[in-house]
Enzyme design. Structure first.
Site, PDB file in Angstrom:
ATOM      1  N   LYS A 127       0.874  -1.193   0.000  1.00  0.00           N
ATOM      2  CA  LYS A 127       0.000   0.000   0.000  1.00  0.00           C
ATOM      3  C   LYS A 127       0.898   1.225   0.000  1.00  0.00           C
ATOM      4  O   LYS A 127       2.042   1.168   0.454  1.00  0.00           O
ATOM      5  CB  LYS A 127      -0.869   0.008   1.266  1.00  0.00           C
ATOM      6  CG  LYS A 127      -2.077   0.895   1.172  1.00  0.00           C
ATOM      7  CD  LYS A 127      -3.213   0.163   0.472  1.00  0.00           C
ATOM      8  CE  LYS A 127      -4.389   1.072   0.184  1.00  0.00           C
ATOM      9  NZ  LYS A 127      -5.568   0.273  -0.234  1.00  0.00           N
ATOM     10  N   ASP A 167      -6.983   4.545  -4.324  1.00  0.00           N
ATOM     11  CA  ASP A 167      -7.636   4.405  -3.012  1.00  0.00           C
ATOM     12  C   ASP A 167      -8.222   5.796  -2.756  1.00  0.00           C
ATOM     13  O   ASP A 167      -8.463   6.552  -3.712  1.00  0.00           O
ATOM     14  CB  ASP A 167      -6.630   3.967  -1.933  1.00  0.00           C
ATOM     15  CG  ASP A 167      -7.304   3.458  -0.654  1.00  0.00           C
ATOM     16  OD1 ASP A 167      -7.707   2.290  -0.609  1.00  0.00           O
ATOM     17  OD2 ASP A 167      -7.450   4.248   0.299  1.00  0.00           O
TER      18      ASP A 167
HETATM   19  P1  NDP Z   1     -12.839   8.013  -2.638  1.00  0.00           P
HETATM   20  O1  NDP Z   1     -11.774   9.004  -2.433  1.00  0.00           O
HETATM   21  O2  NDP Z   1     -13.372   7.793  -4.005  1.00  0.00           O
HETATM   22  O3  NDP Z   1     -14.079   8.305  -1.688  1.00  0.00           O
HETATM   23  C1  NDP Z   1     -13.945   8.376  -0.318  1.00  0.00           C
HETATM   24  C2  NDP Z   1     -15.260   8.848   0.264  1.00  0.00           C
HETATM   25  O4  NDP Z   1     -15.196   8.753   1.678  1.00  0.00           O
HETATM   26  C3  NDP Z   1     -15.554  10.305  -0.061  1.00  0.00           C
HETATM   27  O5  NDP Z   1     -16.944  10.484  -0.161  1.00  0.00           O
HETATM   28  C4  NDP Z   1     -14.992  11.036   1.148  1.00  0.00           C
HETATM   29  O6  NDP Z   1     -15.636  12.282   1.412  1.00  0.00           O
HETATM   30  C5  NDP Z   1     -15.277  10.063   2.263  1.00  0.00           C
HETATM   31  N1  NDP Z   1     -14.238  10.165   3.294  1.00  0.00           N
HETATM   32  C6  NDP Z   1     -12.900   9.967   3.128  1.00  0.00           C
HETATM   33  N2  NDP Z   1     -12.237  10.169   4.279  1.00  0.00           N
HETATM   34  C7  NDP Z   1     -13.174  10.501   5.170  1.00  0.00           C
HETATM   35  C8  NDP Z   1     -13.125  10.821   6.538  1.00  0.00           C
HETATM   36  N3  NDP Z   1     -11.951  10.849   7.217  1.00  0.00           N
HETATM   37  N4  NDP Z   1     -14.296  11.094   7.166  1.00  0.00           N
HETATM   38  C9  NDP Z   1     -15.473  11.068   6.492  1.00  0.00           C
HETATM   39  N5  NDP Z   1     -15.573  10.769   5.183  1.00  0.00           N
HETATM   40  C10 NDP Z   1     -14.447  10.487   4.543  1.00  0.00           C
HETATM   41  O7  NDP Z   1     -12.242   6.631  -2.051  1.00  0.00           O
HETATM   42  P2  NDP Z   1     -12.732   5.148  -2.307  1.00  0.00           P
HETATM   43  O8  NDP Z   1     -14.199   5.107  -2.512  1.00  0.00           O
HETATM   44  O9  NDP Z   1     -11.841   4.533  -3.306  1.00  0.00           O
HETATM   45  O10 NDP Z   1     -12.367   4.465  -0.901  1.00  0.00           O
HETATM   46  C11 NDP Z   1     -13.288   4.367   0.172  1.00  0.00           C
HETATM   47  C12 NDP Z   1     -12.848   3.256   1.099  1.00  0.00           C
HETATM   48  O11 NDP Z   1     -12.814   2.012   0.390  1.00  0.00           O
HETATM   49  C13 NDP Z   1     -11.461   3.400   1.704  1.00  0.00           C
HETATM   50  O12 NDP Z   1     -11.469   2.821   2.985  1.00  0.00           O
HETATM   51  C14 NDP Z   1     -10.595   2.549   0.790  1.00  0.00           C
HETATM   52  O13 NDP Z   1      -9.425   2.116   1.431  1.00  0.00           O
HETATM   53  C15 NDP Z   1     -11.543   1.404   0.527  1.00  0.00           C
HETATM   54  N6  NDP Z   1     -11.286   0.586  -0.656  1.00  0.00           N
HETATM   55  C16 NDP Z   1     -11.167   1.137  -1.877  1.00  0.00           C
HETATM   56  C17 NDP Z   1     -10.971   0.343  -2.986  1.00  0.00           C
HETATM   57  C18 NDP Z   1     -10.942   0.886  -4.368  1.00  0.00           C
HETATM   58  O14 NDP Z   1     -10.861   0.090  -5.285  1.00  0.00           O
HETATM   59  N7  NDP Z   1     -11.021   2.179  -4.573  1.00  0.00           N
HETATM   60  C19 NDP Z   1     -10.800  -1.109  -2.849  1.00  0.00           C
HETATM   61  C20 NDP Z   1     -11.017  -1.609  -1.514  1.00  0.00           C
HETATM   62  C21 NDP Z   1     -11.224  -0.768  -0.471  1.00  0.00           C
HETATM   63  P3  NDP Z   1     -15.360  13.573   0.455  1.00  0.00           P
HETATM   64  O15 NDP Z   1     -16.135  13.300  -0.800  1.00  0.00           O
HETATM   65  O16 NDP Z   1     -15.907  14.713   1.234  1.00  0.00           O
HETATM   66  O17 NDP Z   1     -13.897  13.619   0.238  1.00  0.00           O
HETATM   67  O1  2IT Z   2      -7.874  -1.418  -0.632  1.00  0.00           O
HETATM   68  C1  2IT Z   2      -7.836  -1.907  -1.774  1.00  0.00           C
HETATM   69  O2  2IT Z   2      -7.979  -3.113  -1.977  1.00  0.00           O
HETATM   70  C2  2IT Z   2      -7.640  -0.996  -2.911  1.00  0.00           C
HETATM   71  N1  2IT Z   2      -7.561   0.223  -2.702  1.00  0.00           N
HETATM   72  C3  2IT Z   2      -7.510  -1.531  -4.304  1.00  0.00           C
HETATM   73  C4  2IT Z   2      -6.121  -2.045  -4.544  1.00  0.00           C
HETATM   74  C5  2IT Z   2      -5.810  -2.458  -5.958  1.00  0.00           C
HETATM   75  O3  2IT Z   2      -4.636  -2.750  -6.187  1.00  0.00           O
HETATM   76  O4  2IT Z   2      -6.690  -2.493  -6.808  1.00  0.00           O
END
Ligand code: NDP
Ligand code: 2IT
Length: 446
Positions: A127, A167
């Site tokens: 990561k 992420d």
């Molecule tokens: P994005 O940046 O696309 O979206 C994150 C969302 O969460 C936004 O709406 C943001 O608000 C909100 N957010 C972020 N930090 C905070 C906080 N500290 N308090 C309140 N709200 C918060 O990220 P992702 O959707 O990609 O990721 C979301 C979660 O999913 C994370 O935990 C990530 O690690 C996990 N994840 C992501 C994967 C991926 O493929 N993208 C895969 C597996 C897990 P705002 O819009 O106001 O910024």
């Molecule tokens: O937390 C996760 O699994 C991710 N942000 C996606 C990682 C990836 O390599 O697609």
């Protein structure tokens, strides 16, 4: 309670990694599950597999200097933690958020090891990220940041070495700027070095949808065991980013009604069901807060800094960030008749929150199983890049569904085998751990 040997290992992790509470939390949870495995496989203890798994293979910390639109200089800190490569090249996303520290990246990298093992794909765990805050920055500023970040990171990457993706704060746009800089520095069009790319430049269909869709597929599998389905259920999804939006889309496709979602400023309640085109326009195109959503949907209400878990629901999907659902939120969900929680985010539920959901009889799909669809589809993107091929949406979505069903099956069967049927936390931790431990034993003391 950990048994004595594991307690000693955990104390040593605390001593060697001070002031990294999120990393401690992630390690504590896995150690809390693997006790029974150690009694079955004494070689794991003699090979010090747990101690080795808790120590990243490599941790890279670097300076990221960049200039804003006014010419002012900024210095951020970049990280890449290459945690474990027993199963394949390091694989895991990059997070750009002001809260990112070494401990954050280590917790995410640690979770990634077991998640990636569960996918059954040949990928190790890693990561990265930076304490950079993209909020309020222009496109030019973010591009310059991405380029500066990659100007250091590129030397550590490669399709056989380490393959980042997105992420929080890193989506297709940022991956594009980083891939562009990687290509420029190396003079190689190495598509397999980053995933989450755009379709026109080596990306794969379904990768943008994969994490959210996958979390809902996992939820469906859990509910199926109880003879239930998503159809007709009231759902709440926290977050309004990549994972949340695509989870909402799949829940709606399956007949669920998602009545609330959130962002860092608050949540919106929309009794008619979240209107996806409006949500996408506000969050993905205009990059505004959910207040703009509420302005366009007269029946909805925006709750500034409100707590989304107060909204009654049968299905809850935390898809924003770590530790966003605590014990009192869990108690509220139980009291409101919630049936199932599937974690789209990484470690969104606190340990005492998980315990309350368990006691309340709520189905609970932990992130390292439920959100594995994103990284699994990244591995499918790598496969397509290696074969210079591109698959159709339906073929890729079917593969994703198959992978999520297999992860569910592994977790359920493992929990059953260890005398804790329905305990997906135990099942995911043990099933993921054993795969990595077996490979580490086979590869010798490295
Ligand atoms: P994005 O940046 O696309 O979206 C994150 C969302 O969460 C936004 O709406 C943001 O608000 C909100 N957010 C972020 N930090 C905070 C906080 N500290 N308090 C309140 N709200 C918060 O990220 P992702 O959707 O990609 O990721 C979301 C979660 O999913 C994370 O935990 C990530 O690690 C996990 N994840 C992501 C994967 C991926 O493929 N993208 C895969 C597996 C897990 P705002 O819009 O106001 O910024
Ligand atoms: O937390 C996760 O699994 C991710 N942000 C996606 C990682 C990836 O390599 O697609």
């Amino acid at each position: 309670m950990l048994d004595e040997k594991l307690d000693d290992i955990y104390s040593e992790v605390l001593r060697r990694n001070p002031a990294e509470p999120e990393f401690h939390q992630a390690v504590r949870e896995v150690l809390g599950s693997v006790g029974p495995v150690l009694s079955k496989s004494p070689n794991y203890a003699s090979q010090k597999i747990i101690q080795r798994i808790c120590e990243p293979e490599r941790q890279i910390i670097f300076r990221v200097p960049w200039q804003d639109d006014h010419g002012d200089v900024h210095i951020n800190r970049g990280y890449r933690v290459e945690f474990n490569s027993a199963l394949g090249p390091y694989k895991g996303g990059l997070r750009f958020h002001p809260s990112v520290s070494l401990g954050t990246v280590k917790f995410l990298g640690f979770e990634q090891i077991f998640k990636n093992a569960l996918t059954g794909m040949p990928i190790g765990g890693g990561k990265g990220g930076a304490d950079f805050d993209p909020k309020g920055r222009s496109e030019d500023e973010i591009m310059r940041f991405c380029q500066s970040f990659m100007t250091e990171l590129y030397r550590h990457l490669g399709e056989y070495t380490d393959v980042p993706a997105g992420d929080i704060g890193v989506g297709t746009r940022e991956i594009g700027w980083m891939f562009g800089q990687y290509k420029r520095i190396t003079n190689r069009y190495e598509s397999g070095t980053l995933t989450g790319k755009g379709l026109a430049w080596g990306g794969a269909l379904v990768r943008p949808e994969a994490t959210g869709y996958g979390a809902v597929f996992f939820l469906q599998e859990m509910m199926k065991v109880q003879g239930r389905s998503v159809d007709g259920r009231t759902c709440v999804v926290s977050g309004a980013g990549n994972v949340a939006i695509n989870a909402i889309a799949k829940l709606e496709q399956l007949g669920g009604t998602v009545v609330a979602c959130s962002d860092s400023q608050g949540y919106v309640y929309d009794p008619d069901g979240i209107h996806l085109p409006t949500l996408r326009e506000v969050k993905e195109v205009e990059r505004k807060t959910l207040e703009a959503y509420a302005e366009r949907r007269p029946n909805s209400q925006h709750h500034v800094r409100g707590n989304i878990w107060e909204v009654p629901c049968e299905i809850a999907l935390p898809c924003a960030t770590q530790n966003e659902l605590n014990a009192s939120d869990a108690a509220r969900l139980v009291a409101n008749g919630c049936l199932a929680v599937a974690e789209g985010a990484n470690m969104p539920t606190t340990p005492d929150g998980i315990e309350i959901l368990r006691q309340g009889g709520v189905l609970f799909g932990p992130g390292k199983a439920a959100n594995a669809g994103g990284v699994a589809t990244s591995a499918l993107e790598m496969q397509q890049n290696a074969a210079r091929d591109s698959w159709s949406f339906s073929k890729t979505e079917a593969k994703l569904a198959e992978i999520m069903s297999s992860i569910h099956e592994q977790c359920a069967a493992t929990a059953e085998a260890y005398g804790r049927p329905g305990d997906y936390v135990l099942g995911a931790n043990i099933a993921g751990f054993v795969k990595v431990a077996e490979a580490m034993c086979a590869l010798g003391l490295i």
